[in-house]
Enzyme design. Structure first.
Site, PDB file in Angstrom:
ATOM      1  N   THR A 175      12.817 -56.315 100.651  1.00 16.21           N
ATOM      2  CA  THR A 175      12.580 -56.104  99.219  1.00 16.21           C
ATOM      3  C   THR A 175      13.454 -55.011  98.609  1.00 16.21           C
ATOM      4  O   THR A 175      13.486 -54.878  97.394  1.00 16.21           O
ATOM      5  CB  THR A 175      11.094 -55.790  98.964  1.00 16.21           C
ATOM      6  OG1 THR A 175      10.659 -54.859  99.948  1.00 16.21           O
ATOM      7  CG2 THR A 175      10.253 -57.037  99.038  1.00 16.21           C
ATOM      8  N   ASN A 176      14.162 -54.262  99.443  1.00 11.17           N
ATOM      9  CA  ASN A 176      15.068 -53.268  98.849  1.00 11.17           C
ATOM     10  C   ASN A 176      16.224 -53.993  98.165  1.00 11.17           C
ATOM     11  O   ASN A 176      16.485 -53.808  96.971  1.00 11.17           O
ATOM     12  CB  ASN A 176      15.615 -52.323  99.917  1.00 11.17           C
ATOM     13  CG  ASN A 176      14.522 -51.599 100.664  1.00 11.17           C
ATOM     14  OD1 ASN A 176      13.427 -51.448 100.149  1.00 11.17           O
ATOM     15  ND2 ASN A 176      14.804 -51.170 101.878  1.00 11.17           N
ATOM     16  N   ASP A 177      16.918 -54.829  98.937  1.00  8.11           N
ATOM     17  CA  ASP A 177      18.019 -55.576  98.329  1.00  8.11           C
ATOM     18  C   ASP A 177      17.502 -56.616  97.347  1.00  8.11           C
ATOM     19  O   ASP A 177      18.122 -56.858  96.313  1.00  8.11           O
ATOM     20  CB  ASP A 177      18.868 -56.237  99.418  1.00  8.11           C
ATOM     21  CG  ASP A 177      19.954 -55.288  99.899  1.00  8.11           C
ATOM     22  OD1 ASP A 177      20.660 -54.726  99.046  1.00  8.11           O
ATOM     23  OD2 ASP A 177      20.077 -55.078 101.123  1.00  8.11           O
ATOM     24  N   ARG A 226      17.632 -51.523 112.273  1.00  5.48           N
ATOM     25  CA  ARG A 226      18.909 -51.619 111.570  1.00  5.48           C
ATOM     26  C   ARG A 226      19.994 -51.174 112.553  1.00  5.48           C
ATOM     27  O   ARG A 226      20.203 -49.980 112.738  1.00  5.48           O
ATOM     28  CB  ARG A 226      18.902 -50.697 110.347  1.00  5.48           C
ATOM     29  CG  ARG A 226      17.912 -51.105 109.242  1.00  5.48           C
ATOM     30  CD  ARG A 226      17.841 -49.994 108.212  1.00  5.48           C
ATOM     31  NE  ARG A 226      17.301 -50.426 106.942  1.00  5.48           N
ATOM     32  CZ  ARG A 226      16.080 -50.081 106.498  1.00  5.48           C
ATOM     33  NH1 ARG A 226      15.293 -49.337 107.243  1.00  5.48           N
ATOM     34  NH2 ARG A 226      15.674 -50.477 105.300  1.00  5.48           N
ATOM     35  N   CYS A 274       9.907 -56.310 105.114  1.00  5.53           N
ATOM     36  CA  CYS A 274      10.402 -55.147 105.864  1.00  5.53           C
ATOM     37  C   CYS A 274      11.112 -54.143 104.953  1.00  5.53           C
ATOM     38  O   CYS A 274      11.686 -53.185 105.428  1.00  5.53           O
ATOM     39  CB  CYS A 274      11.297 -55.576 107.012  1.00  5.53           C
ATOM     40  SG  CYS A 274      12.760 -56.437 106.454  1.00  5.53           S
ATOM     41  N   ARG A 330     -25.522 -27.028  84.093  1.00  5.86           N
ATOM     42  CA  ARG A 330     -24.350 -27.373  84.910  1.00  5.86           C
ATOM     43  C   ARG A 330     -23.741 -28.675  84.404  1.00  5.86           C
ATOM     44  O   ARG A 330     -24.454 -29.532  83.885  1.00  5.86           O
ATOM     45  CB  ARG A 330     -24.756 -27.648  86.358  1.00  5.86           C
ATOM     46  CG  ARG A 330     -25.269 -26.483  87.102  1.00  5.86           C
ATOM     47  CD  ARG A 330     -25.850 -26.997  88.418  1.00  5.86           C
ATOM     48  NE  ARG A 330     -26.931 -26.157  88.838  1.00  5.86           N
ATOM     49  CZ  ARG A 330     -26.745 -25.068  89.577  1.00  5.86           C
ATOM     50  NH1 ARG A 330     -25.552 -24.756  89.990  1.00  5.86           N
ATOM     51  NH2 ARG A 330     -27.759 -24.315  89.898  1.00  5.86           N
ATOM     52  N   GLU A 360      16.739 -61.530 101.281  1.00  4.74           N
ATOM     53  CA  GLU A 360      16.947 -60.365 100.417  1.00  4.74           C
ATOM     54  C   GLU A 360      17.882 -60.692  99.269  1.00  4.74           C
ATOM     55  O   GLU A 360      18.262 -59.804  98.516  1.00  4.74           O
ATOM     56  CB  GLU A 360      17.419 -59.155 101.229  1.00  4.74           C
ATOM     57  CG  GLU A 360      18.567 -59.432 102.164  1.00  4.74           C
ATOM     58  CD  GLU A 360      18.927 -58.246 103.024  1.00  4.74           C
ATOM     59  OE1 GLU A 360      18.516 -57.113 102.729  1.00  4.74           O
ATOM     60  OE2 GLU A 360      19.664 -58.451 104.000  1.00  4.74           O
ATOM     61  N   ARG A 401      18.083 -56.610 113.577  1.00  5.02           N
ATOM     62  CA  ARG A 401      18.898 -57.176 112.506  1.00  5.02           C
ATOM     63  C   ARG A 401      20.374 -57.020 112.880  1.00  5.02           C
ATOM     64  O   ARG A 401      20.807 -55.920 113.258  1.00  5.02           O
ATOM     65  CB  ARG A 401      18.637 -56.444 111.199  1.00  5.02           C
ATOM     66  CG  ARG A 401      19.515 -56.973 110.091  1.00  5.02           C
ATOM     67  CD  ARG A 401      19.238 -56.327 108.787  1.00  5.02           C
ATOM     68  NE  ARG A 401      19.763 -54.966 108.734  1.00  5.02           N
ATOM     69  CZ  ARG A 401      19.590 -54.150 107.698  1.00  5.02           C
ATOM     70  NH1 ARG A 401      18.874 -54.562 106.679  1.00  5.02           N
ATOM     71  NH2 ARG A 401      20.106 -52.939 107.705  1.00  5.02           N
ATOM     72  N   HIS A 455       9.046 -35.560  91.315  1.00  4.08           N
ATOM     73  CA  HIS A 455       9.678 -36.599  92.133  1.00  4.08           C
ATOM     74  C   HIS A 455       9.655 -36.277  93.622  1.00  4.08           C
ATOM     75  O   HIS A 455       9.210 -37.081  94.449  1.00  4.08           O
ATOM     76  CB  HIS A 455      11.122 -36.775  91.642  1.00  4.08           C
ATOM     77  CG  HIS A 455      11.874 -37.803  92.392  1.00  4.08           C
ATOM     78  ND1 HIS A 455      12.661 -37.497  93.473  1.00  4.08           N
ATOM     79  CD2 HIS A 455      11.908 -39.143  92.258  1.00  4.08           C
ATOM     80  CE1 HIS A 455      13.171 -38.609  93.949  1.00  4.08           C
ATOM     81  NE2 HIS A 455      12.743 -39.623  93.233  1.00  4.08           N
TER      82      HIS A 455
HETATM   83  C1  PEP Z   1      16.063 -54.425 102.453  1.00  5.67           C
HETATM   84  O1  PEP Z   1      17.082 -54.726 101.848  1.00  5.67           O
HETATM   85  O2  PEP Z   1      14.928 -54.541 101.977  1.00  5.67           O
HETATM   86  C2  PEP Z   1      16.126 -53.882 103.808  1.00  5.67           C
HETATM   87  C3  PEP Z   1      15.029 -53.667 104.493  1.00  5.67           C
HETATM   88  O3  PEP Z   1      17.340 -53.615 104.320  1.00  5.67           O
HETATM   89  P1  PEP Z   1      18.234 -52.353 103.963  1.00  5.67           P
HETATM   90  O4  PEP Z   1      17.351 -51.357 103.292  1.00  5.67           O
HETATM   91  O5  PEP Z   1      18.786 -51.890 105.244  1.00  5.67           O
HETATM   92  O6  PEP Z   1      19.271 -52.931 103.060  1.00  5.67           O
HETATM   93 MG    MG Z   2      18.940 -55.029 102.834  1.00  5.46          MG
END
Ligand code: PEP
Ligand code: MG
Length: 846
Positions: free
Chosen positions: A737-739, A532, A801, A77, A715, A588, A425
């Site tokens: 962290t998105n922006d 939001r 966030c 095995r 941001e 926000r 994806h």
């Molecule tokens: C961001 O920018 O990380 C965020 C949480 O805000 P939004 O995605 O609404 O721009």
């Molecule tokens: Mg943002």
């Protein structure tokens, strides 16, 4: 033993063996031997030995065979480091030849002996000599006749006699298994399961415990839990006169193990053997500190354990098993926490199709992300977003998805794609955000341009038709199907409460609507980390009012329209505060550019002109005037708050009035007000002055006291760099962290999809930074912001966030950087709670 003892080792209680050198199976067998369980004599070949065999360097076969006596009967095995990485299939009955066949016939009877020999010839021909399986198609099912036919077929095909020397047989088996492991297909398969490219294979050579012969003989598999639910129940099958795992496919002849109303059982047939098995498996559970499955053979009434494997389990069972081992004092609670992969919780956090409900299966695909949801078909990400804005559940149907579809995926309740597999994806993103997803539904004819789908049975579905996606089972179902709520059973709740007991970073949820807030509360989020508010204005009844506000000519007119929005917002916030029962809610202030609320086509402009009683040309002009070259870097966020301050005034008033309202009934509410897209201290000063004024006005008007906290969303890179200026003015800094990723890379969140996969493929970025936090760049800004913010205001609360907040690796980063909490989408809250707890445990273990 004569051989190189390091690489070819007889398994004894104190032989030198490790999973990292001889594989998990060999190590497990040694543990069973140490427990004095009836394991047939076994030799383990190390990774190095197997590697040499693959290269053609064979060990001394005579010496290898010596411990097994003159007429050995063996099985081999695979033993990879992690049993989940797989390996070549086991080969049984090695050693049988014409001479042993005669001896065995005397001992076991001719039929049993012929059966054993025939099985070996078959598996040797196909898996070792790699002959075409067709050559054995016509072999009779009568073992004696079948054997002579199989031997003849082998000889005809190879023009050689079937090997008679056990040493030759074993050498060929070892060589073929060693080579199979080094082949490209096997390597890719195990790499897909997380094995390193150079993972080694060990082999175990074991004396055969025959499941065929006289007296009660047979084989089976036993475990003490259900692999689907984790419930403690003896599970498995036994089949008389069988070998290996045949009992599991043995159909009607297979016996239940424990007495069972559905049919005869081993407990009735051989009670002593059954009792022995039960106690062996229980001992394995206790001593190996794991829920184990045992493969066993009964030879003339006596039980042998051939193999022990970690019980296969889905996420729900994994939780149940970990909790019950800890509750029985076999492992610690901390260890139980470490045994559940946080992302696996996704599987039990989602609704599932009710298995009892009638269903109409339209098509099948790959079950890429668990859970089920019903909604109307949409064919583009934009339609999905529009649908969400209307409050309508939709299923995003695409040929395949790309990063451009992410926003649409967030807006949809499920995703269906024609192409793709488990790591495509749609599958990866779907699992990440907890979205049910079926991919690779290639039986469906996708006619994307005509916005229709033709099902395998000819039924045609169009945009707007309702379907249900069952991402757990890979099914596309017609219409709306009854769903069961997520299986958050007692074990899940227990594990989560243990997680909360050790965790030292809080987890909040991003929740915009009362429904989101309910989910967040049920998942025991510590509060809302990001609401939001703009999402509240996309609802139909508010959109027109919002547009009127945008079209207002003067500050006075604007204030008048905002008066109408005020009670709506107040009701929104009151709902959120009530649902969160005194837990913090971070609201926000308005963030997007205003033009996002305006219609984009002529028909929309006309409709708006009618609604506002304005000439069409006025509307068109106004829309044009609001358009920007770079709206994401334009008039949005705090910039809007400063130039059109009435909007923030209204929102602040709505928040404070809702605070007073909600505090009347329950725990006092301390709202958190967050200013988006800040880049300069002065912006905060200006907004703070106005908000303080609104708070004072509301206190005066109502005669009620309340407190609130003001914070800034970090941001923009400048806000991170200047956090030292900003922090003294605020109670909290929350990193968006998105922006921040968008602006750090200079990379549009909405357009990155065009080249992201090329960038990742060519190694420009290791991952899509919108999905996995870029520790080196964005992470450095987070650290700088956190350090400078804390230095200037030691009490400032720090959090994240952006979407990364729910990602276990990002949580580790934020915790190291001294953040107080992470905030993520509600369904990721349990994953984040467990991931955070694991970090504390890991630190403790060191
Ligand atoms: C961001 O920018 O990380 C965020 C949480 O805000 P939004 O995605 O609404 O721009
Ligand atoms: Mg943002």
């Amino acid at each position: 033993m004569q051989q190189d003892e390091k690489n070819i080792t007889l398994i004894t209680p104190d032989a030198q063996m490790h999973a990292a050198t001889h594989g998990g199976r060999a190590k497990c067998l040694q543990r069973l031997v140490r427990l004095d369980l009836p394991v047939p004599r076994t030799i383990a070949l190390s990774f190095d030995a197997v590697h040499s065999i693959a290269a053609g360097d064979m060990p001394d076969m005579k010496a290898l065979l010596a411990p097994f006596g003159d007429a050995p009967l063996l099985c081999v095995r695979p033993s990879s480091e992690d049993p989940d990485w797989g390996g070549p299939g086991a080969i049984l009955n090695i050693g049988i030849n014409d001479a042993t066949y005669v001896d065995l016939s005397d001992k076991l009877g001719e039929v049993a002996a012929a059966e054993i020999y025939l099985r070996f010839v078959q598996s040797y021909a196909i898996h070792v000599a790699r002959l075409d399986p067709d050559i054995l198609d016509d072999v009779s099912s009568d073992p004696k006749l079948g054997l002579s036919q199989a031997l003849r077929a082998y000889e005809a095909e190879t023009e050689e006699e079937f090997p008679q020397d056990p040493a030759v047989q074993l050498a060929e088996v070892l060589r073929s298994m060693a080579r199979a492991w080094e082949g490209t297909t096997a390597r890719l398969l195990r790499q897909a399961k997380g094995a390193p490219a150079d993972a080694g294979l060990g082999l175990v050579v074991q004396e055969l415990a025959l499941g065929l012969g006289q007296g009660e003989c047979g084989s089976g598999v036993i475990q003490l839990v259900n692999s689907q639910t984790g419930e403690r129940k003896i599970t498995g099958r036994y089949l008389s006169q069988s070998q290996g795992r045949e009992a599991l496919r043995g159909g009607a002849d297979s016996l239940y193990l424990e007495r069972d109303p559905r049919g005869p059982s081993l407990e009735e047939l051989a009670p002593e053997a059954f009792e022995a098995l039960k106690s062996y498996t229980a001992m394995m559970r206790e001593k190996l500190r794991e829920e184990m499955q045992a493969e066993f053979t009964i030879e003339n009434g006596k039980v042998f354990l051939l193999d022990g494997l970690r019980v296969a389990r889905n996420a729900r069972a994994a939780v149940g098993i970990a909790v019950s081992l800890a509750e029985d004092g076999i492992i610690s609670r901390e260890e139980a926490l470490m045994r559940v992969e946080p992302r696996a919780l996704n599987e039990l956090l989602h609704r599932q199709v009710d298995p009892e409900a009638p269903r109409d299966v339209l098509a099948r695909g790959i079950a890429a992300s668990p859970g089920a949801a019903s909604g109307r078909i949409v064919f583009s990400a934009a339609e999905a977003q529009a649908s969400q804005a209307r409050g309508e559940a939709c299923i995003l149907v695409r040929r395949e998805t790309s990063p451009e579809d992410i926003r649409g995926m967030h807006a949809a309740v499920a995703v269906l794609t024609e192409r793709g597999g488990m790591t495509s994806h749609a599958a990866v993103i779907g699992r990440g955000i907890g979205l049910p997803c079926v991919v690779g539904a290639s039986d469906i004819h996708f006619q994307a341009r005509r916005n229709q789908l033709t099902m395998p049975d000819g039924r045609v579905l169009k945009a707007g038709d309702v379907i249900t996606i069952d991402g757990t089972n890979g099914l596309v179902l017609a219409g709306e199907t009854p769903l069961l709520e997520a299986a958050r059973d007692a074990s899940f709740q227990t594990l989560m409460s243990w997680a909360d007991g050790v965790r030292d970073i809080a987890v909040r949820a991003n929740a915009d609507t009362p429904a989101d807030a309910e989910v967040a509360r049920n998942f025991k989020a510590r509060g809302i980390g990001l609401c939001r508010t703009e999402h509240m204005f996309f609802e139909e009844d508010r959109l027109t009012v919002m547009r009127e506000m945008i079209f207002a000519d003067s500050s006075k007119d604007r204030a008048a329209v905002l008066e109408r929005l005020l009670p709506m917002q107040r009701a929104d916030f009151t709902d959120l505060f009530r649902i969160m029962q005194g837990k913090p809610v971070c609201i926000r202030l308005f963030d997007p550019p205003l033009h996002e609320f305006l219609p984009t086509d002529r028909a929309g402009h006309l409709q708006l002109a009618e609604a506002l009683d304005l000439p069409l040309s006025d509307v068109t002009r106004r829309v044009e005037a609001l358009s920007e070259y770079n709206p994401m870097l334009g008039m949005r966020g705090v910039r809007l708050g400063i130039t059109v301050p009435e909007i923030y005034d209204m929102q602040a008033r709505a928040i404070f009035e809702a605070t007073i309202e909600a505090s009347k009934e329950g725990a006092p509410v301390v709202p958190e007000v967050m200013i988006p897209l800040v880049s300069a201290r002065r912006e905060v000063e200006l907004v703070k002055t106005r908000i303080d004024a609104v708070a004072a006005a509301v206190r005066n008007e109502t005669g009620r006291e309340f407190t609130y906290r003001l914070g800034v969303m970090v941001e923009t890179p400048r806000a991170a760099l200047r956090a030292g200026d900003i922090a003294p003015l605020v109670s909290f800094l929350s990193f968006g962290t998105n922006d921040l990723t968008q602006m750090t890379y200079g990379l549009s969140r909405d357009d990155a999809g065009r080249f992201m996969s090329d960038y990742v493929k060519q190694g420009v970025y290791p991952e899509d930074p919108f999905h996995t936090l870029d520790i080196d760049g964005v992470g450095e800004l987070l650290k700088i912001g956190a350090e400078r913010g804390r230095a200037a205001n030691p009490d400032v609360v720090l959090s994240i966030c952006g979407e990364h907040g729910g990602n276990p690796e990002s949580i580790a980063f934020c915790r190291d950087a001294g953040f107080d909490y992470v905030s993520c989408s509600p369904f990721r809250v349990p994953v984040a709670r467990l991931a955070a707890a694991q970090l504390t445990v890991k630190d403790k273990i060191g």
